[in-house]
Design a protein around this motif. Structure first.
Motif, PDB file in Angstrom:
ATOM      1  N   LEU A  31       0.823  -1.201   0.000  1.00 27.33           N
ATOM      2  CA  LEU A  31       0.000   0.000   0.000  1.00 27.33           C
ATOM      3  C   LEU A  31       0.860   1.256   0.000  1.00 27.33           C
ATOM      4  CD1 LEU A  31      -2.619  -1.243   2.608  1.00 27.33           C
ATOM      5  CD2 LEU A  31      -3.085  -0.757   0.196  1.00 27.33           C
ATOM      6  N   LEU A  42       0.964   4.025  -3.102  1.00 30.04           N
ATOM      7  CA  LEU A  42       0.677   5.448  -2.943  1.00 30.04           C
ATOM      8  C   LEU A  42       1.806   6.299  -3.517  1.00 30.04           C
ATOM      9  CD1 LEU A  42      -1.072   7.423  -0.278  1.00 30.04           C
ATOM     10  CD2 LEU A  42       1.248   8.110  -0.845  1.00 30.04           C
ATOM     11  N   GLU A  80       1.805   6.087  -7.310  1.00 31.38           N
ATOM     12  CA  GLU A  80       0.693   6.845  -7.901  1.00 31.38           C
ATOM     13  C   GLU A  80       0.937   8.346  -7.792  1.00 31.38           C
ATOM     14  OE1 GLU A  80      -3.004   3.667  -7.265  1.00 31.38           O
ATOM     15  OE2 GLU A  80      -2.747   5.315  -5.843  1.00 31.38           O
ATOM     16  N   GLN A 118       1.088  10.907 -10.820  1.00 29.50           N
ATOM     17  CA  GLN A 118       0.255  12.107 -10.823  1.00 29.50           C
ATOM     18  C   GLN A 118       1.113  13.344 -11.100  1.00 29.50           C
ATOM     19  OE1 GLN A 118      -1.326  13.389  -6.930  1.00 29.50           O
ATOM     20  NE2 GLN A 118      -3.358  13.472  -7.869  1.00 29.50           N
ATOM     21  N   GLN A 137       2.089   8.707   7.970  1.00 29.02           N
ATOM     22  CA  GLN A 137       1.024   8.104   7.156  1.00 29.02           C
ATOM     23  C   GLN A 137      -0.265   8.919   7.269  1.00 29.02           C
ATOM     24  OE1 GLN A 137       0.724   3.845   7.352  1.00 29.02           O
ATOM     25  NE2 GLN A 137       2.938   3.564   7.424  1.00 29.02           N
ATOM     26  N   TRP A 138      -0.630   9.294   8.489  1.00 31.71           N
ATOM     27  CA  TRP A 138      -1.869  10.049   8.676  1.00 31.71           C
ATOM     28  C   TRP A 138      -1.827  11.371   7.914  1.00 31.71           C
ATOM     29  CZ3 TRP A 138      -1.539  14.732  11.470  1.00 31.71           C
ATOM     30  CH2 TRP A 138      -2.762  15.398  11.619  1.00 31.71           C
ATOM     31  N   THR A 162      -0.011  12.160   5.256  1.00 30.98           N
ATOM     32  CA  THR A 162       0.291  12.099   3.833  1.00 30.98           C
ATOM     33  C   THR A 162      -0.985  12.217   2.991  1.00 30.98           C
ATOM     34  OG1 THR A 162       2.282  10.791   4.177  1.00 30.98           O
ATOM     35  CG2 THR A 162       1.266  10.660   2.007  1.00 30.98           C
ATOM     36  N   PRO A 210      -6.807  14.596   3.091  1.00 30.01           N
ATOM     37  CA  PRO A 210      -7.723  15.338   2.218  1.00 30.01           C
ATOM     38  C   PRO A 210      -8.178  16.666   2.817  1.00 30.01           C
ATOM     39  CG  PRO A 210      -8.816  13.415   3.170  1.00 30.01           C
ATOM     40  CD  PRO A 210      -7.363  13.313   3.531  1.00 30.01           C
ATOM     41  N   ALA A 258     -12.738   6.294  13.900  1.00 25.42           N
ATOM     42  CA  ALA A 258     -11.761   5.422  13.237  1.00 25.42           C
ATOM     43  C   ALA A 258     -10.334   5.950  13.403  1.00 25.42           C
ATOM     44  CB  ALA A 258     -12.104   5.297  11.754  1.00 25.42           C
ATOM     45  N   LEU A 282      -9.112  14.987  -3.462  1.00 29.29           N
ATOM     46  CA  LEU A 282      -9.172  15.320  -2.037  1.00 29.29           C
ATOM     47  C   LEU A 282     -10.575  15.789  -1.663  1.00 29.29           C
ATOM     48  CD1 LEU A 282      -5.782  17.273  -1.945  1.00 29.29           C
ATOM     49  CD2 LEU A 282      -6.179  14.990  -1.021  1.00 29.29           C
ATOM     50  N   ARG A 286     -12.868  12.930  -1.228  1.00 30.61           N
ATOM     51  CA  ARG A 286     -12.709  12.237   0.050  1.00 30.61           C
ATOM     52  C   ARG A 286     -13.373  13.006   1.186  1.00 30.61           C
ATOM     53  NH1 ARG A 286      -8.414   9.542   2.685  1.00 30.61           N
ATOM     54  NH2 ARG A 286     -10.297   8.427   3.263  1.00 30.61           N
ATOM     55  N   GLU A 336      -6.872   8.989  -8.931  1.00 26.73           N
ATOM     56  CA  GLU A 336      -5.441   8.921  -9.280  1.00 26.73           C
ATOM     57  C   GLU A 336      -4.637   8.317  -8.145  1.00 26.73           C
ATOM     58  OE1 GLU A 336      -4.175  12.858 -10.507  1.00 26.73           O
ATOM     59  OE2 GLU A 336      -4.234  12.285 -12.616  1.00 26.73           O
ATOM     60  N   ILE A 337      -5.064   8.613  -6.936  1.00 30.93           N
ATOM     61  CA  ILE A 337      -4.417   8.019  -5.760  1.00 30.93           C
ATOM     62  C   ILE A 337      -5.417   7.029  -5.159  1.00 30.93           C
ATOM     63  CG2 ILE A 337      -3.360   8.457  -3.522  1.00 30.93           C
ATOM     64  CD1 ILE A 337      -1.844   9.899  -5.723  1.00 30.93           C
ATOM     65  N   SER A 338      -5.050   5.762  -5.159  1.00 30.96           N
ATOM     66  CA  SER A 338      -6.018   4.751  -4.726  1.00 30.96           C
ATOM     67  C   SER A 338      -5.870   4.373  -3.255  1.00 30.96           C
ATOM     68  CB  SER A 338      -5.865   3.500  -5.606  1.00 30.96           C
ATOM     69  OG  SER A 338      -4.618   2.876  -5.341  1.00 30.96           O
ATOM     70  N   VAL A 339      -4.803   4.840  -2.616  1.00 37.20           N
ATOM     71  CA  VAL A 339      -4.559   4.475  -1.222  1.00 37.20           C
ATOM     72  C   VAL A 339      -4.928   5.642  -0.322  1.00 37.20           C
ATOM     73  CG1 VAL A 339      -2.806   3.769   0.457  1.00 37.20           C
ATOM     74  CG2 VAL A 339      -2.659   2.968  -1.909  1.00 37.20           C
ATOM     75  N   TYR A 345      -4.616   6.892   3.617  1.00 34.81           N
ATOM     76  CA  TYR A 345      -4.016   6.582   4.921  1.00 34.81           C
ATOM     77  C   TYR A 345      -4.927   6.959   6.084  1.00 34.81           C
ATOM     78  CZ  TYR A 345       0.816   5.543   3.433  1.00 34.81           C
ATOM     79  OH  TYR A 345       1.941   4.967   2.929  1.00 34.81           O
ATOM     80  N   GLN A 346      -5.901   7.831   5.809  1.00 36.48           N
ATOM     81  CA  GLN A 346      -6.678   8.349   6.934  1.00 36.48           C
ATOM     82  C   GLN A 346      -8.169   8.245   6.628  1.00 36.48           C
ATOM     83  OE1 GLN A 346      -5.781   9.947   4.021  1.00 36.48           O
ATOM     84  NE2 GLN A 346      -4.161  11.007   5.112  1.00 36.48           N
ATOM     85  N   PRO A 347      -8.961   8.040   7.682  1.00 40.46           N
ATOM     86  CA  PRO A 347     -10.409   8.015   7.461  1.00 40.46           C
ATOM     87  C   PRO A 347     -10.896   9.409   7.082  1.00 40.46           C
ATOM     88  CG  PRO A 347      -9.932   7.964   9.827  1.00 40.46           C
ATOM     89  CD  PRO A 347      -8.613   7.861   9.110  1.00 40.46           C
ATOM     90  N   LEU A 385      -7.210  -1.993   5.779  1.00 37.85           N
ATOM     91  CA  LEU A 385      -6.923  -3.051   4.805  1.00 37.85           C
ATOM     92  C   LEU A 385      -5.871  -4.024   5.337  1.00 37.85           C
ATOM     93  CD1 LEU A 385      -6.825  -0.972   1.490  1.00 37.85           C
ATOM     94  CD2 LEU A 385      -8.615  -2.569   2.243  1.00 37.85           C
TER      95      LEU A 385
END
Ligand code: SF4
Lengths: 550, 91, 174
Positions: free
Chosen positions: A7, A11, A14, A18, A151-152, A154, A157, A278, C119, C122, C145-148, C150-152, C163
């Motif tokens: 994973l 990322l 991708e 991009q 990770q959180w 990166t 959104p 979560a 973004l 999401r 474009e970004i399928s992963v 990391y955060q809810p 996952l």
């Protein structure tokens, strides 16, 4: 160290793809520079004075030897054969072509690296203690937590377009080597009431135009709640932070405007809503990440008599050992600082050949791992004491064994006006001349711990406010002018330096710093540190030596 | 009016370029066309900005220069560093 | 302007049934319309009789919290992005979806850049007004474009941690 799973790898690949598309759209003209600039800035690509500069992330400063080799390859293939390590534990390449960046990102991705969020108004690389996992006073290794934060944060959104950049530091030890007090969020690990590990949370520190030390936000945060609490802070900042004035948009301004109590109320109210979501850390995931940072297989060695013997025989080795070794929690081992501050050199610069050679030494002597420090040096963290002499000789032959950690020639300097588009004055030549002048004084008088930080503009990338001696390069009437601050510290006794008086010209600044040091030597008691003398006697004698009785 | 030249960076590699009399962009400031009047400068800047919009050059602006014995030299240190490269030799 | 609709989980160029009505202008009698937050606060009485779907527009500094009790009245909320530096409505969108239970259309307006769409998606946006002159096909290609993740967030995308630790699903006997 952390190794990507499928994973993580997907990322990063991708994201590289991009960015390739974004570059192609820019070169074809589909994207204007105005549209493209924020996109490239979110991926570490700046336009500097002479070329593009690419900042590559080194998460919490940890590198594998193959990653260092990949950086060397990139330096040779796409740059001019060297790289520059920064105070954020990252590396910058100064001579990059836009058209090459997609290929560079692919090469980085193949080595489990990237340039994501190394610039832009987003959450930047989380920094931590260069002696993580090694320091004897450590409560817990902070690196797994730094990886969890990586990770959180990166491509988060919600927090990709913040009012301003956002920097987090995390320390696992009571002695702070991460400059927690000058970060947007500082986390220091401690044991909670029930013995469980968690964090004390600090907020609102930062340098730049309005330097401020962080304030305590929460005395204890359980580890499992780390991400929900960070998310609450960032959410309050994203909504409430100012966007009308670049210089008032950092969280420190929000915290000081609202007051820490009001700010805390907002964060706690938000947190109450999301704590049981979560975001609560799953023990299985924490364990998975922790397992990646388990200590290497140390050999049980008694403390080496050979090491002591060599120090007696070889004064140069003894000097280096005294300056550049850090005690390791594993008996018989030491952590070695590889100085990137040769006298007269460019602080933090490293040639590709040196990178390759050091990668080899890391494999041979230190379990294939290298770390970057916020002082722009490197660390080999796990060296057997009976190997130290051989390692030192090898480093010495590479020009990487200057015995000066935390000493007066271990100068932190930003690229300044020689490279940086925002600079108001040069910093590198000042650092070079200073280290040449001061090396000799240090040799004669053993100045002990004395840090000098030089920034080429008020953005303060070299953290001059927290150098024992800080130098800020400005432009006054078309000429370079250097303002001196005294008394800064980024350690657990953090303080901001105070301006001593009017600035000095480029041809005066080295002599001015020498005057400060010579003045101090006359007032120094019992080998005390410059900072301690200054705290004892105040700035008056220095002011008088510099400016006379005005 | 001070003497002015027009500069920018090349999109592809970020290299510093100076605008010549024929509308060409040169790596060498010696090739730069020198403007002595506001009118001249305004006209050149307008065309240069059009080229910027078309995407080959970015960040177009004017720079004050002095003419010395050995050629054209920018007045500000920042621009001298851009014209001549870093003042320090790298590793 | 081109509207990209993501309401059914796959992006497509769509006709726009809605009209954004300026303050002071008359609402169309036959089409769903959006009004500004200000207008809603000032004159909602005149609007209550209407039998057509109503939407509301928020500028980047405006807060949805001002009108939480009214949310059920709106079939659409349009959140404006005046420029790339103003990311406040990424938070607004998540709160609308995750905390305030808004199920209507959540539309991004203003400087909606292709490279922000993933973004925004999401965060719970499901409609995007592309500024004039922007390539809609390219914007549609930006989805996923970004399928992963990391955060809810507000979407149903499982996080990387979920996952990694997902219990294998027992195959049902058929
Ligand atoms: S402090 Fe200023 S000159 Fe130095 S690197 Fe930062 S922005 Fe550039």
């Amino acid at each position: 160290m952390y190794a990507y799973d499928g994973l993580d790898e997907t990322l990063v690949r991708e994201r590289a793809t991009q960015f390739r598309g974004q570059v192609a759209r820019r070169i074809s003209g589909e994207l204007s520079e105005d549209d493209f600039k924020p996109l490239r800035l979110r991926n570490g690509l700046y336009l500097q004075l002479h070329a593009y500069m690419l900042r590559v992330a080194i998460p919490y400063g940890v590198l594998g030897s193959d990653q260092l080799r990949a950086l060397a390859r990139i330096a040779r293939r796409y740059d001019r054969g060297y790289g520059h390590f920064t105070t954020r534990q990252n590396i910058q390449f100064n001579w990059i072509r836009l058209a090459d960046t997609p290929d560079i990102l692919d090469e980085l991705a193949a080595a489990e690296m990237h340039a994501i969020q190394t610039s832009g108004n987003c959450i930047r690389n989380t920094t931590t203690d260069q002696f993580a996992g090694v320091a004897a006073d450590e409560i817990e290794d902070p690196r797994p937590w730094a990886e969890i934060i990586r990770q959180w944060s990166t491509l988060h959104p919600e927090f990709s377009f913040l009012p301003r950049k956002f920097k987090i530091a995390i320390s696992g030890s009571p002695s702070d080597r991460t400059a927690i007090a000058v970060h947007d969020i500082g986390l220091s690990m401690l044991h909670g009431p029930g013995g469980e590990t968690g964090f004390k949370v600090w907020v609102g520190g930062g340098l730049g135009r309005t330097p401020m030390l962080a304030e305590a936000l929460r005395d204890f945060l359980p580890g499992a709640d780390l991400l929900s609490y960070l998310e609450a802070i960032l959410r309050v900042f994203n909504i409430e932070g100012r966007r009308d004035n670049l210089y008032k948009s950092r969280i420190k301004i929000l915290v000081s405007t609202l007051g820490i109590d009001r700010f805390r109320d907002l964060v706690e109210a938000e947190w109450a809503q999301i704590r049981d979501s979560a975001l609560r850390l799953d023990e299985a995931e924490v364990s998975r990440i922790r397992a990646r940072f388990s200590p290497p297989a140390y050999e049980a060695t008694a403390e080496s008599g050979q090491f002591a013997g060599r120090r007696l025989e070889d004064a140069a080795f003894a000097r280096w050992s005294a300056a550049n070794l850090f005690p390791h929690k594993q008996p018989g081992y030491a952590a070695v600082t590889v100085s990137l501050k040769p006298v007269g050199g460019i602080p933090g610069d490293m040639a590709a050949d040196q990178m390759d050679a050091l990668a080899g030494l890391a494999d041979e002597y230190s379990h294939g791992e290298i770390r970057v420090t916020h002082r722009q040096n490197l660390i080999l963290a796990h060296v057997r004491q009976d190997s130290l002499y051989d390692l030192w000789r090898a480093l010495d032959s590479l020009g990487l064994a200057t015995p000066n950690l935390m000493r007066v020639t271990d100068i932190i300097a930003c690229p300044g006006l020689d490279f940086c588009g925002l600079a108001t004055a040069r910093s590198i030549p000042v650092a070079q001349r200073l280290s040449e002048r001061l090396a000799e004084i240090d040799e004669r008088h053993d100045l002990g711990e004395l840090t000098i930080n030089i920034s080429g503009c008020i953005n303060s990338c070299a953290h001059h406010h927290v150098g024992h001696i800080g130098i800020l390069g400005l432009e006054k009437a078309g000429a370079e002018s250097y303002q001196v601050t005294l008394g800064g510290s980024s350690a657990e006794d953090a303080s901001l330096g105070k301006i001593i008086g009017r600035g000095f010209g480029a041809d005066e600044i080295v002599t001015a710093i020498e005057t400060i040091i010579v003045t101090w030597l006359e007032l120094r008691q019992d080998g005390e540190r410059f900072l301690d003398s200054l705290r004892r006697i105040g700035p008056a004698p220095f002011r008088e030596a510099l400016y006379g009785r005005e | 009016m001070a003497h002015l030249v027009i500069t920018g960076n090349r999109l592809r590699d970020g290299a510093v370029v100076w605008r010549g009399a024929a509308g060409d962009w040169s790596r060498d400031i010696a090739d730069a066309s020198i403007h002595a009047t506001e009118g001249q400068l305004a006209a050149s800047l307008d065309t240069a900005r059009l080229e910027e919009a078309s995407g080959r050059i970015i960040g177009v602006y004017e720079v004050e220069v002095e003419t010395r014995d050995h050629g054209v030299v920018p007045a500000r240190l920042r621009e001298r560093v851009r014209a001549d490269g870093p003042t320090v030799s790298v590793v | 302007m081109t509207l990209i609709d993501y309401g059914n989980g796959s992006p497509a160029i769509a006709g726009d049934a809605w009209t954004h009505v300026a303050d002071g202008a008359v609402l169309p009698p036959d089409r769903p319309a959006t009004i500004s937050l200000e207008r809603w606060k000032a004159g909602r009485d005149g609007l209550t009789g209407r039998n057509l779907p109503l939407g509301i527009r928020l500028e980047s500094h405006e807060r949805i919290e001002e009108i939480l009790p009214d949310l059920p009245r709106f079939a659409l909320i349009a959140l404006d992005f005046p420029n790339l530096n103003d990311g406040r409505h990424f938070t607004t969108a998540r709160l609308l979806r995750e905390r305030y239970g808004f199920r209507g259309q959540l539309r991004a307006t203003g400087q909606v850049l292709r490279d922000q769409i993933d973004l925004m998606k999401r965060c719970g946006f499901d409609a995007f007004e592309l500024p004039a002159g922007k390539d809609a096909a390219s914007a549609i290609a930006a989805f996923g474009e970004i399928s992963v993740a990391y955060q809810p967030a507000a979407d149903a995308h499982p996080t990387a941690a979920q996952l990694r630790h997902r219990q294998p699903v027992q195959a049902m006997a058929s």
